[in-house]
Scaffold this active site. Structure first.
Site, PDB file in Angstrom:
ATOM      1  N   VAL A  18       0.812  -1.221   0.000  1.00 12.84           N
ATOM      2  CA  VAL A  18       0.000   0.000   0.000  1.00 12.84           C
ATOM      3  C   VAL A  18       0.845   1.270   0.000  1.00 12.84           C
ATOM      4  O   VAL A  18       0.324   2.364   0.227  1.00 12.84           O
ATOM      5  CB  VAL A  18      -1.006   0.008   1.178  1.00 12.84           C
ATOM      6  CG1 VAL A  18      -2.026  -1.107   1.017  1.00 12.84           C
ATOM      7  CG2 VAL A  18      -0.300  -0.093   2.514  1.00 12.84           C
ATOM      8  N   TRP A  19       2.148   1.153  -0.278  1.00 11.54           N
ATOM      9  CA  TRP A  19       2.990   2.336  -0.362  1.00 11.54           C
ATOM     10  C   TRP A  19       2.458   3.243  -1.465  1.00 11.54           C
ATOM     11  O   TRP A  19       2.077   2.785  -2.546  1.00 11.54           O
ATOM     12  CB  TRP A  19       4.433   1.950  -0.671  1.00 11.54           C
ATOM     13  CG  TRP A  19       5.320   3.150  -0.743  1.00 11.54           C
ATOM     14  CD1 TRP A  19       5.882   3.817   0.302  1.00 11.54           C
ATOM     15  CD2 TRP A  19       5.719   3.840  -1.925  1.00 11.54           C
ATOM     16  NE1 TRP A  19       6.616   4.870  -0.145  1.00 11.54           N
ATOM     17  CE2 TRP A  19       6.525   4.923  -1.529  1.00 11.54           C
ATOM     18  CE3 TRP A  19       5.466   3.671  -3.273  1.00 11.54           C
ATOM     19  CZ2 TRP A  19       7.090   5.819  -2.422  1.00 11.54           C
ATOM     20  CZ3 TRP A  19       6.022   4.558  -4.170  1.00 11.54           C
ATOM     21  CH2 TRP A  19       6.835   5.612  -3.741  1.00 11.54           C
ATOM     22  N   ASP A  42       0.906  -5.521   3.048  1.00 12.18           N
ATOM     23  CA  ASP A  42       2.213  -4.986   3.425  1.00 12.18           C
ATOM     24  C   ASP A  42       2.103  -3.475   3.591  1.00 12.18           C
ATOM     25  O   ASP A  42       1.698  -2.776   2.667  1.00 12.18           O
ATOM     26  CB  ASP A  42       3.242  -5.312   2.340  1.00 12.18           C
ATOM     27  CG  ASP A  42       4.595  -4.716   2.675  1.00 12.18           C
ATOM     28  OD1 ASP A  42       5.289  -5.293   3.523  1.00 12.18           O
ATOM     29  OD2 ASP A  42       4.929  -3.663   2.111  1.00 12.18           O
ATOM     30  N   TYR A  47       4.389   4.988   5.681  1.00 11.21           N
ATOM     31  CA  TYR A  47       3.445   5.210   4.587  1.00 11.21           C
ATOM     32  C   TYR A  47       2.302   6.145   5.000  1.00 11.21           C
ATOM     33  O   TYR A  47       1.589   6.655   4.151  1.00 11.21           O
ATOM     34  CB  TYR A  47       2.838   3.898   4.101  1.00 11.21           C
ATOM     35  CG  TYR A  47       3.801   2.858   3.608  1.00 11.21           C
ATOM     36  CD1 TYR A  47       5.146   3.122   3.392  1.00 11.21           C
ATOM     37  CD2 TYR A  47       3.352   1.571   3.365  1.00 11.21           C
ATOM     38  CE1 TYR A  47       6.016   2.135   2.945  1.00 11.21           C
ATOM     39  CE2 TYR A  47       4.206   0.573   2.908  1.00 11.21           C
ATOM     40  CZ  TYR A  47       5.535   0.871   2.712  1.00 11.21           C
ATOM     41  OH  TYR A  47       6.375  -0.114   2.275  1.00 11.21           O
TER      42      TYR A  47
END
Length: 96
Positions: A18-19, A42, A47
């Protein structure tokens, strides 16, 4: 595809990263991924979307115990054991 860790725990080899996502985009991505079969997310405190990850999990209706959430501790929080523990606790609270 499942990997077995040295402690016997299993984890899906493929997860949703989800970066670079935020807000509604992050929540929707997690929700849709989980509904589509993903069980590994992840993320990282860096983030700045952990709350949205938690919201996506809630929306999906998938039981939390059926999901692996991998998060990372930022290097600046690795000063000593106490600061690592504090960073982990902060991440855990954001995912509730």
């Amino acid at each position: 595809m499942i990997a077995t860790l040295s402690n016997g725990m299993t984890i899906p080899k493929i997860g949703l990263g989800v970066w670079g996502t935020s807000g509604e985009e992050a929540a929707n991505a997690v929700d849709l991924a989980l509904r589509g079969g993903y069980r590994h997310i992840d993320t990282a405190a860096f983030y700045k979307n952990e709350e949205q990850v938690a919201e996506g999990i809630r929306r999906s209706g998938i039981k939390r115990e059926d999901i692996i959430i991998a998060t990372k501790v930022w290097f600046e929080d690795m000063i000593d054991e106490a600061s690592v523990r504090a960073a982990l606790e902060d991440s855990l609270m954001k995912k509730k």
